[in-house]
Write a protein that holds these residues in place. Structure first.
Motif, PDB file in Angstrom:
ATOM      1  N   CYS A   1       0.800  -1.227   0.000  1.00 22.18           N
ATOM      2  CA  CYS A   1       0.000   0.000   0.000  1.00 22.18           C
ATOM      3  C   CYS A   1       0.833   1.278   0.000  1.00 22.18           C
ATOM      4  N   ASP A   2       1.981   1.268   0.667  1.00 18.48           N
ATOM      5  CA  ASP A   2       2.769   2.500   0.761  1.00 18.48           C
ATOM      6  C   ASP A   2       4.035   2.502  -0.098  1.00 18.48           C
ATOM      7  N   GLU A   3       4.527   1.334  -0.524  1.00 18.12           N
ATOM      8  CA  GLU A   3       5.709   1.250  -1.387  1.00 18.12           C
ATOM      9  C   GLU A   3       5.862  -0.190  -1.866  1.00 18.12           C
ATOM     10  N   GLU A   4       6.777  -0.409  -2.797  1.00 17.68           N
ATOM     11  CA  GLU A   4       7.013  -1.776  -3.260  1.00 17.68           C
ATOM     12  C   GLU A   4       7.772  -2.570  -2.209  1.00 17.68           C
ATOM     13  N   LEU A   5       7.495  -3.859  -2.173  1.00 17.87           N
ATOM     14  CA  LEU A   5       8.136  -4.759  -1.224  1.00 17.87           C
ATOM     15  C   LEU A   5       8.728  -5.924  -2.005  1.00 17.87           C
ATOM     16  N   SER A   6      10.006  -6.212  -1.773  1.00 18.07           N
ATOM     17  CA  SER A   6      10.683  -7.316  -2.436  1.00 18.07           C
ATOM     18  C   SER A   6      10.877  -8.454  -1.441  1.00 18.07           C
ATOM     19  N   LEU A   7      10.460  -9.654  -1.836  1.00 18.87           N
ATOM     20  CA  LEU A   7      10.620 -10.838  -1.000  1.00 18.87           C
ATOM     21  C   LEU A   7      11.484 -11.843  -1.750  1.00 18.87           C
TER      22      LEU A   7
ATOM     23  N   GLU B   1      11.629 -13.575   6.267  1.00 18.44           N
ATOM     24  CA  GLU B   1      10.905 -13.751   7.527  1.00 18.44           C
ATOM     25  C   GLU B   1       9.400 -13.707   7.271  1.00 18.44           C
ATOM     26  N   PRO B   2       8.602 -14.314   8.141  1.00 20.01           N
ATOM     27  CA  PRO B   2       7.146 -14.291   7.951  1.00 20.01           C
ATOM     28  C   PRO B   2       6.623 -12.851   7.918  1.00 20.01           C
ATOM     29  N   VAL B   3       5.683 -12.625   7.014  1.00 13.91           N
ATOM     30  CA  VAL B   3       5.121 -11.286   6.867  1.00 13.91           C
ATOM     31  C   VAL B   3       3.708 -11.405   6.310  1.00 13.91           C
ATOM     32  N   LEU B   4       2.848 -10.480   6.724  1.00 14.31           N
ATOM     33  CA  LEU B   4       1.502 -10.340   6.188  1.00 14.31           C
ATOM     34  C   LEU B   4       1.392  -8.899   5.722  1.00 14.31           C
TER      35      LEU B   4
ATOM     36  N   ALA C   1       7.164 -19.863   6.129  1.00 15.21           N
ATOM     37  CA  ALA C   1       7.867 -21.118   5.833  1.00 15.21           C
ATOM     38  C   ALA C   1       8.266 -21.223   4.367  1.00 15.21           C
ATOM     39  N   ASN C   2       8.785 -20.124   3.820  1.00 19.16           N
ATOM     40  CA  ASN C   2       9.267 -20.045   2.434  1.00 19.16           C
ATOM     41  C   ASN C   2       8.166 -20.315   1.401  1.00 19.16           C
TER      42      ASN C   2
END
Length: 88
Positions: free
Chosen positions: A25-31, A36-39, A80-81
């Motif tokens: 919502c506020d910026e791009e996120l690279s995974l 680590e676990p994220v929602l 968990a990847n």
């Protein structure tokens, strides 16, 4: 990491990738692998997937689509990847 992208009608993508770029919502996120676990809530934008390099030739033969996937909003959960993305 295992990734699946679903909208209310169907599964858009299922496969293994090395990186996912999400329109948070506020910026791009690279995974990347083993993040680590994220929602995270997703906003309007494109989901971009980076295939695992060793798989490129096989994927070209199978005509696997790696996007980009244009979305209006959604949610993503990394645990968990495994990344599960629900979109509209």
């Amino acid at each position: 990491m295992k990734v699946s992208i679903h909208n209310p009608e169907r599964t858009l993508f299922e496969g293994v990738v090395s990186q996912v770029i999400l329109p948070a919502c506020d910026e791009e996120l690279s995974l990347m692998d083993n993040h680590e676990p994220v929602l995270v809530a997703l906003g309007k934008g494109c989901i971009r997937l980076q295939p695992v390099t060793q798989q490129l030739e096989a994927l070209r033969e199978q005509a696997v689509t790696y996007g980009p996937f244009l979305i209006h909003r959604g949610m993503a959960r990394m645990k968990a990847n495994e990344l599960v993305i629900l979109v509209e």
